[in-house]
Structures are given as C-alpha cells and as structure tokens.
Design a protein around this motif. Structure first.
Motif, mmCIF file in Angstrom:
data_model
loop_
_atom_site.group_PDB
_atom_site.id
_atom_site.type_symbol
_atom_site.label_atom_id
_atom_site.label_comp_id
_atom_site.label_asym_id
_atom_site.label_seq_id
_atom_site.Cartn_x
_atom_site.Cartn_y
_atom_site.Cartn_z
ATOM 1 N N MET A 1 5.898 -6.468 9.120
ATOM 2 C CA MET A 1 5.450 -5.406 8.240
ATOM 3 C C MET A 1 4.169 -5.559 8.052
ATOM 4 O O MET A 1 3.589 -6.507 7.898
ATOM 5 N N LEU A 2 3.163 -4.325 8.175
ATOM 6 C CA LEU A 2 2.019 -4.660 8.021
ATOM 7 C C LEU A 2 1.516 -4.752 6.609
ATOM 8 O O LEU A 2 2.299 -4.350 5.384
ATOM 9 N N ALA A 3 0.768 -5.740 6.146
ATOM 10 C CA ALA A 3 0.441 -6.172 4.885
ATOM 11 C C ALA A 3 -0.600 -5.392 4.152
ATOM 12 O O ALA A 3 -1.478 -4.656 4.748
ATOM 13 N N LYS A 4 -0.302 -5.206 2.841
ATOM 14 C CA LYS A 4 -1.503 -4.592 1.888
ATOM 15 C C LYS A 4 -2.605 -5.505 2.032
ATOM 16 O O LYS A 4 -2.595 -6.725 2.000
ATOM 17 N N ARG A 5 -3.819 -4.854 2.060
ATOM 18 C CA ARG A 5 -5.038 -5.530 2.142
ATOM 19 C C ARG A 5 -5.838 -6.052 0.672
ATOM 20 O O ARG A 5 -5.738 -4.913 -0.196
ATOM 21 N N ILE A 6 -6.373 -7.043 0.622
ATOM 22 C CA ILE A 6 -7.256 -7.213 -0.643
ATOM 23 C C ILE A 6 -8.921 -7.421 -0.048
ATOM 24 O O ILE A 6 -8.965 -8.320 0.945
ATOM 25 N N ILE A 7 -9.558 -6.576 -0.586
ATOM 26 C CA ILE A 7 -11.074 -6.506 0.125
ATOM 27 C C ILE A 7 -12.175 -6.607 -0.876
ATOM 28 O O ILE A 7 -12.319 -5.750 -1.816
ATOM 29 N N PRO A 8 -12.708 -7.769 -0.924
ATOM 30 C CA PRO A 8 -13.884 -8.132 -1.831
ATOM 31 C C PRO A 8 -15.173 -7.234 -1.326
ATOM 32 O O PRO A 8 -15.283 -7.240 -0.178
ATOM 33 N N CYS A 9 -15.620 -6.803 -2.372
ATOM 34 C CA CYS A 9 -16.922 -5.850 -1.873
ATOM 35 C C CYS A 9 -18.033 -6.476 -2.547
ATOM 36 O O CYS A 9 -18.182 -7.084 -3.792
ATOM 37 N N LEU A 10 -19.156 -6.886 -1.518
ATOM 38 C CA LEU A 10 -20.187 -7.632 -1.839
ATOM 39 C C LEU A 10 -21.462 -6.372 -1.864
ATOM 40 O O LEU A 10 -21.751 -5.846 -1.067
ATOM 41 N N ASP A 11 -21.800 -6.083 -3.063
ATOM 42 C CA ASP A 11 -22.960 -4.955 -3.291
ATOM 43 C C ASP A 11 -24.246 -5.910 -3.027
ATOM 44 O O ASP A 11 -24.487 -7.004 -3.580
ATOM 45 N N ILE A 12 -25.273 -5.277 -2.011
ATOM 46 C CA ILE A 12 -26.276 -6.165 -1.698
ATOM 47 C C ILE A 12 -27.589 -5.380 -2.090
ATOM 48 O O ILE A 12 -27.824 -4.112 -1.828
ATOM 49 N N LYS A 13 -28.399 -6.260 -2.531
ATOM 50 C CA LYS A 13 -29.599 -5.485 -3.115
ATOM 51 C C LYS A 13 -30.736 -6.774 -2.711
ATOM 52 O O LYS A 13 -30.458 -7.710 -3.365
ATOM 53 N N ASN A 14 -31.714 -6.369 -1.922
ATOM 54 C CA ASN A 14 -32.727 -7.443 -1.422
ATOM 55 C C ASN A 14 -32.075 -8.931 -1.105
ATOM 56 O O ASN A 14 -32.707 -9.839 -1.407
ATOM 57 N N GLY A 15 -31.187 -8.688 -0.264
ATOM 58 C CA GLY A 15 -30.371 -9.713 0.434
ATOM 59 C C GLY A 15 -29.548 -10.620 -0.446
ATOM 60 O O GLY A 15 -28.933 -11.703 -0.059
ATOM 61 N N GLU A 16 -29.275 -10.307 -1.777
ATOM 62 C CA GLU A 16 -28.405 -10.885 -2.714
ATOM 63 C C GLU A 16 -27.303 -9.926 -3.105
ATOM 64 O O GLU A 16 -27.216 -8.735 -3.065
ATOM 65 N N VAL B 114 -1.130 6.111 11.775
ATOM 66 C CA VAL B 114 -1.531 5.587 13.011
ATOM 67 C C VAL B 114 -2.955 5.991 13.231
ATOM 68 O O VAL B 114 -3.388 7.115 12.830
ATOM 69 N N PRO B 115 -3.851 5.320 13.439
ATOM 70 C CA PRO B 115 -3.522 3.827 13.960
ATOM 71 C C PRO B 115 -2.945 2.825 13.023
ATOM 72 O O PRO B 115 -3.017 2.913 11.831
ATOM 73 N N GLN B 116 -2.166 1.576 13.611
ATOM 74 C CA GLN B 116 -1.949 0.529 12.692
ATOM 75 C C GLN B 116 -3.194 -0.077 12.579
ATOM 76 O O GLN B 116 -3.902 -0.491 13.501
ATOM 77 N N MET B 117 -3.650 -0.375 11.281
ATOM 78 C CA MET B 117 -4.859 -1.159 10.886
ATOM 79 C C MET B 117 -4.596 -2.105 9.898
ATOM 80 O O MET B 117 -4.095 -1.670 8.791
ATOM 81 N N GLY B 118 -4.931 -3.369 10.231
ATOM 82 C CA GLY B 118 -4.538 -4.350 9.155
ATOM 83 C C GLY B 118 -3.781 -5.478 9.956
ATOM 84 O O GLY B 118 -3.731 -5.648 11.191
ATOM 85 N N TRP B 119 -3.321 -6.300 8.962
ATOM 86 C CA TRP B 119 -2.627 -7.647 9.275
ATOM 87 C C TRP B 119 -1.228 -7.418 9.291
ATOM 88 O O TRP B 119 -0.640 -6.871 8.449
#
Lengths: 252, 197
Positions: A1-16, B114-119
């Motif tokens: 089964m396709l997993a739910k995803r956890i996505i950290p977001c990195l906001d970038i300003k001047n390379g930081e 669709v598409p399947q996208m992810g793990w």
C-alpha cells in the motif's frame, strides 16, 4: 500500500534555511544540504526547498544549492520559488531536482502549467497554492509570498491546474501557517474529493496529532512542515512510529 | 568498473548519475554502440512516454544494441516498460526482452490516484538484485503504467492491483521503482546490481 508522506520544507534565503511565522519574522535554522541529509537519514520521505525571497525579488532559485543537494540526497526533492518560465524549470531539473513547484507565475500565466507538463511530464509539476479564508470572501488564492490577493478561489484554481496537467497540489493555508494548531483539514478534504491528483497539506503543524488528523480527516496524501522539524519539536522517527500506531501507513 | 547509462530522449537521468557517484562509480552517459557493448554494466533509466522514446531508440538503432547486450543490464521505470513486449501507452511495440504487456492503472475508487507517486513496498523478492533487502522494504515509485504479474517477476507491489515491480531474465534486470531515489534500500539494490556475477 502506498505510504503517506512526511515532507520537511526548507525555506531558503541567501543559502540558509529559515522559517517564518505567518510569512514574516524569519529565523535561521542551519545549512540546507546538511539539514536535508539529516532529514533523509531520519526517514523523511521527500524534501521541499523553497527560495522564499525569489517570488517578489525576482531572483532565480539557487541552482548551485540544488546541484549540491542532488549530489548528496538519495530521496526525491522539490524546488520552488521564483520559477517564472520553462527555462527556469529546465535549469532546476538539469541541476538534479525531481520536481518543481510553481505558485505566483502560474496564477499570472496559467499556461505555464501546460508548458511544464507537456515538456517534462505531470510528475515534475507541483502547483503550490497559498490561500486565505475570510468570512466575506471564502478561500482566496494569494501571490507574492502571501502579499497580494487574487481573484481566484482556492477550489476553482486547484481544479483549473489539475485540468492543465499538474502532478500534485501543495496547499498552504495562510490562516493556519505558523500558528501550530493543526492543518486546514476541511479545505484539504474538499480538495482531495474534487481532485484526481495527490494533495500535500501545509501550514499548521504543531503536534504529532495534527499529522494524524490531516491524513484521516483532511484526506491528505502527504504533510509538509518546517519549524517543528527544524527546531526539534517533533522528531521524524517518533512521528512515524506514532502514525503507524494510529493505523496510518508510513514508511519505516 | 566501466558502467554506462544509455543516452536517449528520456528525461532526468541526473539522479542516476548522482546515485552511482555516491557508490564511487563515474558512469559514461552514451548512445555509442561500442561503448555500451564494452561496458561491464549498462543502466537503462528513463522518465517519459513510451511512444516517443521507443521511436527514438529505433531511429538511433539503440533498440538492437540494447537487445544484443550480454553484460548485466538494469532498466529503471520507463526503461523497464520499454524492455517489455508492448505498452498500452500510445499502443507502442517495445523491445520485447521480457514477453510481457504494460498496462495502464485503472483506479477502482477516487482515492486511487494515477500516477502512483510515493513510497510503496516490494514483496516476494527473489533475485541477487535484492540481496540483503527484506520483503516489505519501501522504495520510491512514480508511474501510471504497470507490468502485470508474470513468470519473470522478481518483486511484487500492491497498488490498485498486485503487480510486478521488478523483472529478471538472463542478463536483463529491471525495476519499476527508482532505486536512485529510494534512500539506503535503493543504494543497496544498485550496489547489488554492480556486484551481480
């Protein structure tokens, strides 16, 4: 089964890496490449790097940073901020980004979404939507990092970009962002119901329960957060074990 | 070790090059038949659409080159689909290395996007390609078309229907998922491919 995803977001300003509260008051939170690698090692499913200054200063996203991230990271990542035309997309994909997210430029010129998807495929095109809810107007889309209201309603715009071939929607509720009281689950669930593409929830993560709620009540396919991860308020392994114990399919 | 990546009109192979570099390999990116034939390993990755990529391979006579390779070859994503007999994507006749069809996912309910996208997980693993990889490991997928279960399957994944997520026949291997984007598990799979006898 396709997993739910956890996505950290990195906001970038001047390379930081920085994180704002309600899109202002930026605090620094470390080197973007090291931070990204660390998140990957901890079990983040994807990363988003957003050049937060680009959309209103008209600067190009940091291609060199993207190149360094691509060399080091073995999980997918999305780059956004300041993408105005197809050549920006080409440059960022060539540097090694897996997906690009477009926001203001698509609202200014919706054909950009068609152009990206016909050249590079739907899977590379994430449309980011910043929207704010008010009693009188409902959900309205904003551009320029939340500085300028548009005529587009959230749901109409989401449907529009879906029809134009967008691969995913990244929806940030400006009402919830930085407040840490949970995601905009009613609006997210409605997006999931009307769209045939994945929806990423953004804005409002403060506790682990908020992630559970957005996956269940909000029907989100993925959840994005920044400060709770950057400042160690929630650890990704703890979060994933918690979600699994709540019956949510996550990658461990 | 000389490792080559097949150069053709399929998008974004940068991540495959990066993943090999992390394993200490500096791959050739080439469409030259002699270079491909003389490599120890050949990777055939790809994102893109079956019809236009297959037409390009034929025009550049890469179809016969790929079919005639004798060293271990690894197809990835669209690369795997192009190694099959036929794809429903624009009704395309493919390389025919694996005598199987490629079909489009047909969602049964709205939640199946669709598409399947992810793990997602790979199960029923049976190949040296998956040495030190456990059944149920998560890998990263992005695809709208799939290969149904068949006798050359070396991994199974469940999305809408159980389907074949990796193939092996003679010197040819293929994965529907992206090992180059699948973290440490993917790294181990690429390492295994480089070490296959």
């Amino acid at each position: 089964m396709l997993a739910k995803r956890i996505i950290p977001c990195l906001d970038i300003k001047n390379g930081e890496t920085v994180k704002g509260t309600n899109f202002v008051n930026l605090r620094s939170a470390g080197d973007p490449v090291e931070l990204g690698k660390s998140y990957s090692d901890q079990g983040a499913d994807e990363l988003v790097y957003l050049d937060i200054t680009a959309s209103y200063e008209g600067r190009k996203t940091f291609t060199d940073l993207v190149r360094r991230v691509a060399a080091e990271l073995s999980i997918p990542f999305t780059v956004g901020g300041g993408i105005n035309e197809l050549s920006d997309v080409d440059r960022l994909l060539n540097a090694g980004a897996d997906k690009v997210s477009v926001n203001s430029a698509a609202l200014r010129r919706p054909e950009l979404v068609n152009e990206i998807t016909s050249h590079f495929g739907s899977q590379v095109c994430v449309v980011a939507i910043d929207a704010k809810y008010t009693e009188e107007k409902g959900w309205k889309c904003y551009v320029k990092g939340g500085r300028e209201e548009t005529d587009w309603g959230l749901f109409d715009w989401a449907r529009e970009v879906c029809e134009r071939g967008a691969g995913e929607i990244l929806f940030t509720s400006m009402n919830h962002d930085g407040v840490k009281e949970g995601f905009a689950n009613d609006a997210l669930a409605r997006l999931s119901d009307i769209l045939s593409i994945p929806v990423i929830a953004s804005g409002g993560a403060g506790k682990m329960e908020h992630f559970r709620d957005t996956f269940i009540q909000g029907k989100s396919d993925a959840a994005l957060a920044a400060s709770v991860f950057h400042f160690g308020e929630i650890s990704i392994p703890d979060l994933k074990h918690y979600l699994k114990s709540e019956g949510i399919n996550v990658r461990l | 070790m000389k490792v080559a990546i097949v150069k053709y009109n399929a998008g974004n192979i940068r991540s495959v090059i990066n993943a090999l570099k992390r394993l200490g390999i500096d791959p050739l990116f080439t469409d030259d038949a002699d270079e491909l034939r003389s490599s120890d390993r050949v990777l055939f990755p790809g994102q893109g659409e079956a019809g236009t990529t297959m037409a390009y391979l034929k025009t550049h006579e890469l179809d016969n080159v790929i079919r005639s390779l004798r060293q271990p070859v690894l197809g990835i994503c669209v690369g795997m689909q192009l190694m099959c007999r036929h794809s429903e994507e624009n009704d395309t006749d493919c390389l025919g290395i694996f005598p199987t069809e490629v079909k489009r996912f047909q969602p049964l309910v709205h939640e199946q996007k669709v598409p399947q996208m992810g793990w997602n997980t790979i199960e029923r693993l049976q190949s040296p390609l998956f040495r030190n990889i456990n059944d149920g490991s998560f890998v990263y997928f992005v695809h709208s078309f799939y290969v149904p279960d068949n006798e050359f399957s070396i991994a199974t994944t469940d999305y809408i229907t159980p389907y074949c997520s990796a193939l092996h026949k003679d010197n040819f291997y293929a994965t529907q998922f992206h090992p180059e984007k699948s973290g440490k598990i993917g790294e181990q799979i690429l390492k295994n491919f480089l070490e296959i006898e």
